[in-house]
Design a protein around this motif. Structure first.
Motif, PDB file in Angstrom:
ATOM      1  N   VAL A 107     182.775 -72.344  69.687  1.00 35.08           N
ATOM      2  CA  VAL A 107     181.505 -71.616  69.552  1.00 35.08           C
ATOM      3  C   VAL A 107     180.362 -72.621  69.630  1.00 35.08           C
ATOM      4  CG1 VAL A 107     180.071 -70.172  68.054  1.00 35.08           C
ATOM      5  CG2 VAL A 107     182.566 -69.869  68.051  1.00 35.08           C
ATOM      6  N   VAL A 108     179.355 -72.308  70.438  1.00 38.27           N
ATOM      7  CA  VAL A 108     178.110 -73.076  70.445  1.00 38.27           C
ATOM      8  C   VAL A 108     176.981 -72.098  70.136  1.00 38.27           C
ATOM      9  CG1 VAL A 108     176.522 -74.514  71.744  1.00 38.27           C
ATOM     10  CG2 VAL A 108     178.984 -74.753  72.100  1.00 38.27           C
ATOM     11  N   SER A 109     176.229 -72.381  69.099  1.00 43.41           N
ATOM     12  CA  SER A 109     175.188 -71.460  68.654  1.00 43.41           C
ATOM     13  C   SER A 109     173.820 -72.111  68.701  1.00 43.41           C
ATOM     14  CB  SER A 109     175.483 -70.983  67.224  1.00 43.41           C
ATOM     15  OG  SER A 109     175.493 -72.079  66.319  1.00 43.41           O
ATOM     16  N   ALA A 110     172.809 -71.264  68.698  1.00 43.55           N
ATOM     17  CA  ALA A 110     171.412 -71.691  68.598  1.00 43.55           C
ATOM     18  C   ALA A 110     170.699 -70.632  67.782  1.00 43.55           C
ATOM     19  CB  ALA A 110     170.775 -71.838  69.976  1.00 43.55           C
ATOM     20  N   ILE A 138     173.302 -66.952  70.664  1.00 50.21           N
ATOM     21  CA  ILE A 138     171.893 -67.214  70.394  1.00 50.21           C
ATOM     22  C   ILE A 138     171.427 -66.149  69.411  1.00 50.21           C
ATOM     23  CG2 ILE A 138     169.576 -67.463  71.350  1.00 50.21           C
ATOM     24  CD1 ILE A 138     170.850 -68.038  74.069  1.00 50.21           C
ATOM     25  N   ALA A 139     170.909 -66.583  68.270  1.00 49.68           N
ATOM     26  CA  ALA A 139     170.539 -65.633  67.222  1.00 49.68           C
ATOM     27  C   ALA A 139     169.114 -65.875  66.745  1.00 49.68           C
ATOM     28  CB  ALA A 139     171.509 -65.751  66.045  1.00 49.68           C
ATOM     29  N   HIS A 140     168.498 -64.809  66.259  1.00 52.19           N
ATOM     30  CA  HIS A 140     167.154 -64.882  65.693  1.00 52.19           C
ATOM     31  C   HIS A 140     167.095 -64.069  64.411  1.00 52.19           C
ATOM     32  CE1 HIS A 140     164.790 -66.835  68.954  1.00 52.19           C
ATOM     33  NE2 HIS A 140     165.802 -66.417  69.677  1.00 52.19           N
ATOM     34  N   PHE A 141     166.193 -64.489  63.525  1.00 52.24           N
ATOM     35  CA  PHE A 141     165.916 -63.758  62.287  1.00 52.24           C
ATOM     36  C   PHE A 141     164.405 -63.789  62.117  1.00 52.24           C
ATOM     37  CE2 PHE A 141     166.094 -63.560  57.467  1.00 52.24           C
ATOM     38  CZ  PHE A 141     166.452 -62.215  57.434  1.00 52.24           C
ATOM     39  N   ASP A 142     163.732 -62.746  62.587  1.00 54.07           N
ATOM     40  CA  ASP A 142     162.280 -62.748  62.735  1.00 54.07           C
ATOM     41  C   ASP A 142     161.609 -61.750  61.802  1.00 54.07           C
ATOM     42  OD1 ASP A 142     162.639 -64.522  64.807  1.00 54.07           O
ATOM     43  OD2 ASP A 142     162.311 -63.054  66.395  1.00 54.07           O
ATOM     44  N   ALA A 252     171.099 -60.918  68.003  1.00 53.55           N
ATOM     45  CA  ALA A 252     171.957 -61.951  68.583  1.00 53.55           C
ATOM     46  C   ALA A 252     172.470 -61.517  69.943  1.00 53.55           C
ATOM     47  CB  ALA A 252     173.136 -62.264  67.670  1.00 53.55           C
ATOM     48  N   VAL A 253     172.666 -62.501  70.797  1.00 47.56           N
ATOM     49  CA  VAL A 253     173.358 -62.288  72.069  1.00 47.56           C
ATOM     50  C   VAL A 253     174.590 -63.172  72.065  1.00 47.56           C
ATOM     51  CG1 VAL A 253     171.876 -64.007  73.233  1.00 47.56           C
ATOM     52  CG2 VAL A 253     173.237 -62.413  74.588  1.00 47.56           C
ATOM     53  N   VAL A 254     175.700 -62.602  72.524  1.00 48.09           N
ATOM     54  CA  VAL A 254     176.979 -63.309  72.608  1.00 48.09           C
ATOM     55  C   VAL A 254     177.425 -63.304  74.056  1.00 48.09           C
ATOM     56  CG1 VAL A 254     179.401 -63.271  71.911  1.00 48.09           C
ATOM     57  CG2 VAL A 254     177.620 -62.603  70.280  1.00 48.09           C
ATOM     58  N   ALA A 255     177.878 -64.455  74.530  1.00 48.52           N
ATOM     59  CA  ALA A 255     178.364 -64.567  75.905  1.00 48.52           C
ATOM     60  C   ALA A 255     179.621 -65.444  75.910  1.00 48.52           C
ATOM     61  CB  ALA A 255     177.296 -65.157  76.821  1.00 48.52           C
ATOM     62  N   THR A 256     180.455 -65.254  76.935  1.00 47.61           N
ATOM     63  CA  THR A 256     181.731 -65.944  77.011  1.00 47.61           C
ATOM     64  C   THR A 256     181.780 -66.855  78.229  1.00 47.61           C
ATOM     65  OG1 THR A 256     182.812 -64.043  75.971  1.00 47.61           O
ATOM     66  CG2 THR A 256     184.239 -65.624  77.104  1.00 47.61           C
ATOM     67  N   LYS A 257     182.327 -68.052  78.039  1.00 47.69           N
ATOM     68  CA  LYS A 257     182.595 -68.942  79.166  1.00 47.69           C
ATOM     69  C   LYS A 257     183.912 -68.516  79.807  1.00 47.69           C
ATOM     70  CE  LYS A 257     183.441 -73.795  80.388  1.00 47.69           C
ATOM     71  NZ  LYS A 257     183.476 -75.194  79.891  1.00 47.69           N
TER      72      LYS A 257
END
Length: 262
Positions: A107-110, A138-142, A252-257
């Motif tokens: 997992v690589v997150s931002a 990629i996640a946000h908490f706004d 959040a958006v999740v994507a797969t390699k």
């Protein structure tokens, strides 16, 4: 967002640690539902700051490395990790060039930071770091500015003091990040969001705003002091509650390699 706007969150390390609300644990539970398992997995958190998202993953059983260019924030992250009873490896570095090995992570997150990156370079680095079938998150908490609420009033004041700050009036949704990931070759792209209210005392809310990109991370110290005093006055006169319930959106958006090629 102005290309001339380059906040330094290292300047806000103390307020950042004390007043920024971390990602809610529900985020990890929803990621697991989408197949992003972190328990006993290797994860790297880009732009980790004080380790909010990294700590969530570590508490869920992941082996986590956190990357950030601001050493003062990493120092704060280590202190918070001690309090939380977790161990995370931190390294000073950028999302575009982490210095970490190829295909070493599941997992690589931002979290709350993709907007500060060179997106094509960062997405390529995420691709390089991930194992086949690994996940990018990629996640946000706004906070959410709604008509007449404390967030809208706060954003207006930030813009008054810092016209270069153009991040106001947000919805907490980031469709462009899907394009960034798709362009880099990622597939199975999914998103989710949920809203929560975060309680702040007036003093804590002023501290939270000092820790933001438009204030403590970019204004001169004297201006930060003036801003804080004026915001305190607005809260006292217009929002006099002892506890302010600040609406936030987790997204959040999740994507797969893919396992083969791009």
């Amino acid at each position: 967002m102005s290309t001339d706007f380059h906040p330094d969150f290292g300047l806000t390390a103390e307020d950042y640690t004390r007043h920024r609300a971390g990602f809610p644990p529900e985020l990890v539970r929803r990621l697991v539902r989408l197949g992003v398992e972190v328990r006993e997995r290797d994860a790297v958190d880009l732009g980790t700051g004080t380790g909010s998202l990294a700590r969530l993953f570590a508490q869920a059983g992941a082996r986590v490395t956190g990357i950030d260019p601001a050493a003062p924030l990493l120092d704060q992250a280590r202190e918070l990790d001690l309090e939380a009873g977790v161990e995370i490896t931190y390294r000073v570095g950028t999302a575009e060039e982490t210095g970490l090995p190829d295909a070493a992570f599941d997992v690589v997150s931002a979290g709350q930071c993709w907007q500060w990156f060179d997106a094509p370079k960062a997405a390529a680095e995420v691709w390089r770091l991930l194992r086949p079938e690994g996940h990018a998150v990629i996640a946000h908490f706004d906070w959410l500015p709604l008509p007449g609420n404390v967030v809208a009033a706060t954003e207006h004041l930030i813009s008054t003091y810092n016209p270069a700050w153009t991040m106001g009036r947000g919805t907490g949704l980031y469709p462009r990040w899907l394009t960034d990931l798709a362009t880099a070759g990622f597939g199975s792209i999914e998103t989710f969001s949920f809203d929560v209210d975060v309680p702040y005392t007036p003093k804590a809310w002023v501290g939270r705003i000092r820790a933001s990109a438009g204030v403590g991370a970019s204004l001169a110290q004297e201006e930060v002091g003036k801003f804080s005093a004026e915001l305190e006055g607005i809260l006292r006169d217009r929002f006099p509650d002892d506890v302010l319930r600040i609406p936030h959106r987790t997204w959040a958006v999740v994507a797969t390699k893919p396992s083969t090629g791009r």
